[in-house]
Structures are given as C-alpha cells and as structure tokens.
Design a protein around this motif. Structure first.
Motif, short mmCIF file in Angstrom:
data_model
loop_
_atom_site.label_atom_id
_atom_site.label_comp_id
_atom_site.label_asym_id
_atom_site.label_seq_id
_atom_site.Cartn_x
_atom_site.Cartn_y
_atom_site.Cartn_z
N ARG A 20 -80.90 19.61 8.73
CA ARG A 20 -81.45 20.30 7.68
C ARG A 20 -80.72 21.39 7.44
O ARG A 20 -80.21 22.35 8.04
N ASP A 22 -81.85 25.24 5.03
CA ASP A 22 -83.13 25.94 4.78
C ASP A 22 -82.95 26.45 3.37
O ASP A 22 -81.80 26.38 2.76
N PHE A 27 -77.86 26.43 8.17
CA PHE A 27 -78.07 24.98 8.73
C PHE A 27 -77.50 25.01 10.22
O PHE A 27 -76.69 26.01 10.42
N VAL A 58 -85.09 20.33 13.54
CA VAL A 58 -85.49 18.70 13.72
C VAL A 58 -85.95 18.39 15.11
O VAL A 58 -85.63 19.24 16.14
N SER A 112 -80.67 17.23 4.92
CA SER A 112 -82.09 17.07 4.46
C SER A 112 -82.36 18.48 3.83
O SER A 112 -82.36 19.42 4.56
N THR A 113 -83.11 18.65 2.64
CA THR A 113 -83.55 19.50 1.88
C THR A 113 -85.02 19.92 2.14
O THR A 113 -85.76 18.77 2.54
N GLY A 114 -85.73 20.94 2.26
CA GLY A 114 -87.00 21.11 2.55
C GLY A 114 -87.75 21.05 1.49
O GLY A 114 -87.47 21.01 0.34
N ARG A 117 -87.54 24.10 -1.15
CA ARG A 117 -86.01 24.29 -1.39
C ARG A 117 -85.85 25.03 -2.59
O ARG A 117 -86.64 25.04 -3.64
N TRP A 125 -82.40 15.40 -0.14
CA TRP A 125 -81.22 15.45 0.79
C TRP A 125 -79.77 15.55 -0.33
O TRP A 125 -80.02 15.50 -1.44
#
Length: 244
Positions: A20, A22, A27, A58, A112-114, A117, A125
């Motif tokens: 991920r 942030d 990352f 993760v 992966s983006t939150g 974001r 993503w």
C-alpha cells in the motif's frame, strides 16, 4: 546515459495482494514469493520475518511462513546487503543487458491506494516508481557470472537468484552506493483518474505508448527522459508527472 524501468514487487497474482501507499506517498516494498528451492546454506526471509521488521499496512497472515524472493536488494532494507538485482526472464533481461555502467535502472511497482487517498493518487491502485540503481558496472550475463572471479561473485552473494539451489539469472545488476536508492516517497506513473492509464512519464518520456498493460512492460528512457525521471522526485517538479 540511458534508463530502463521494470516492474517488481508483490501483486494480486503473487502473493495475492499489493503493498500500500499512504496519503503522503510513503510505502513499504513487498517482494514476490520465492518460487524455487533455496540452498541449504542460504536464507530467504519469510513474509513474517519481513513483517516483523517493517511497519506494513497489510495483513500477511495467510503467507507468513512463505519465503520471499527479495529482489531487488536495496541497501538498508531488512536482510539486504547492498544494491543488486537479477532476472531469469528474457523480456526483462534482454533490455537490461543493453545498459552500461553509469546508466540507470528504475524499479516500479503497483501499489494499493487508500480510501482517503490524495488527489494525485488514482482510485484503488496505481503504478509508482519506488527506487533506482545507478549501475556500478555493465550488467553481468548469467553465463559470465558462472565463470567470474570470486571477488565479482561475492558482490552478488546475497542476491535471491544466487541463493537458489540452481542459479538461473540471465542477468545480474549491481547498483553503486552513491547513486542508488529506495525512495521515501513513490513517484506516480498512473494518472490521477485510473491505475490503468499512464501519465506523461510513460507516454511522453518513455518509448512505450502507454496502451494496453503498460505497467507490466519494461519502459526505455533516453538521456533527457532519464534526467527528468531522476529530477521528478523533487517537490517542485512533482506536478510535472501530470501537467508537463
């Protein structure tokens, strides 16, 4: 001076999740699983061992005991001793072998983006540059490594391909300690709107069209493009990823 960017790291196929990124662009690099047996006198760290050493956002519970293929090797990252990379696949090895000492090898990963974001990250993503090597020497073909002097072989002793029971790399690369790094903040290659859409670092600066699954392909860079990729990490230059 030339550059080449290649895809590395965990993905939805192997081991089934992405690392991920942030809201600040920070990352952790997560490698793919090790698919081959490792020599009895060598150690391939498991996802659990890396999880204990890193602040991962993760859940690695399902793969905690699975050994990792920790490649590329970034100095300062757990279980790494320098900057090395190896590859057994011709689609990556062939363009890497076209590089020379002093050229740059960039590494990018899908992250992966939150839900929270920022506006510069795509939903779900995207592809992001996570680091680079400045080559300390010409890339070493696998056959040359097998016949190399002990001092040369020692440089790559901690590389994941060298640790395998059967050495299989078609190429090995050493990054120099002064021009190689794993980034603190990842640089986007995807647009703000979708991970599958390439931004100008791909469509204008690399030799790739940015069409189809570009995020799986090696991206070739000429001298001017390589310099801009190196400069884009600066805050003042960051918006040029999107705006030109």
């Amino acid at each position: 001076m030339r550059g080449l960017a290649i895809n590395v790291g965990a993905n939805t196929n192997e081991p089934g999740f992405r690392a991920r990124i942030d809201a600040y662009g920070q990352f952790d690099f997560i490698p793919i699983p090790e698919s081959e047996p490792t020599r009895a006198d060598a150690h391939a760290p498991t996802y659990g061992e890396l999880d204990d050493a890193l602040d991962w956002p993760v859940d690695v519970a399902d793969v905690r005991d699975v050994p990792t293929h920790l490649d590329p090797e970034f100095d300062g990252y757990p279980f790494c001793e320098g900057y090395t990379y190896g590859d057994e696949h011709g689609v990556k090895a062939r363009p890497i072998l076209e590089l020379s000492g002093g050229d740059f090898l960039f590494f990018y990963a899908t992250l992966s983006t939150g839900d929270e974001r920022p506006g510069w990250q795509p939903p779900e993503w995207g592809a992001f540059v996570i680091g680079h090597f400045r080559l300390a020497r010409d890339p070493l073909p696998g056959e040359t490594y097998r016949e190399a002097a002990e001092a040369t072989r020692d440089v790559f002793a901690n590389n994941a391909h060298v640790k395998r029971e059967t050495f299989d790399a078609e190429v090995l690369v050493q990054g120099d300690a002064w021009g190689s790094e794993r980034y603190d903040v990842a640089v986007p290659l995807s647009t703000r709107t979708a991970g599958v859409d390439a931004n100008r670092l791909v469509t204008e600066l690399s030799a790739d069209s940015g069409k189809g699954p570009w995020w799986r392909r090696p991206l070739r860079l000429d001298e001017a493009a390589t310099r801009e990729w190196l400069d884009i990490g600066d805050t003042a230059a960051f918006d040029r990823c999107f705006d030109g």
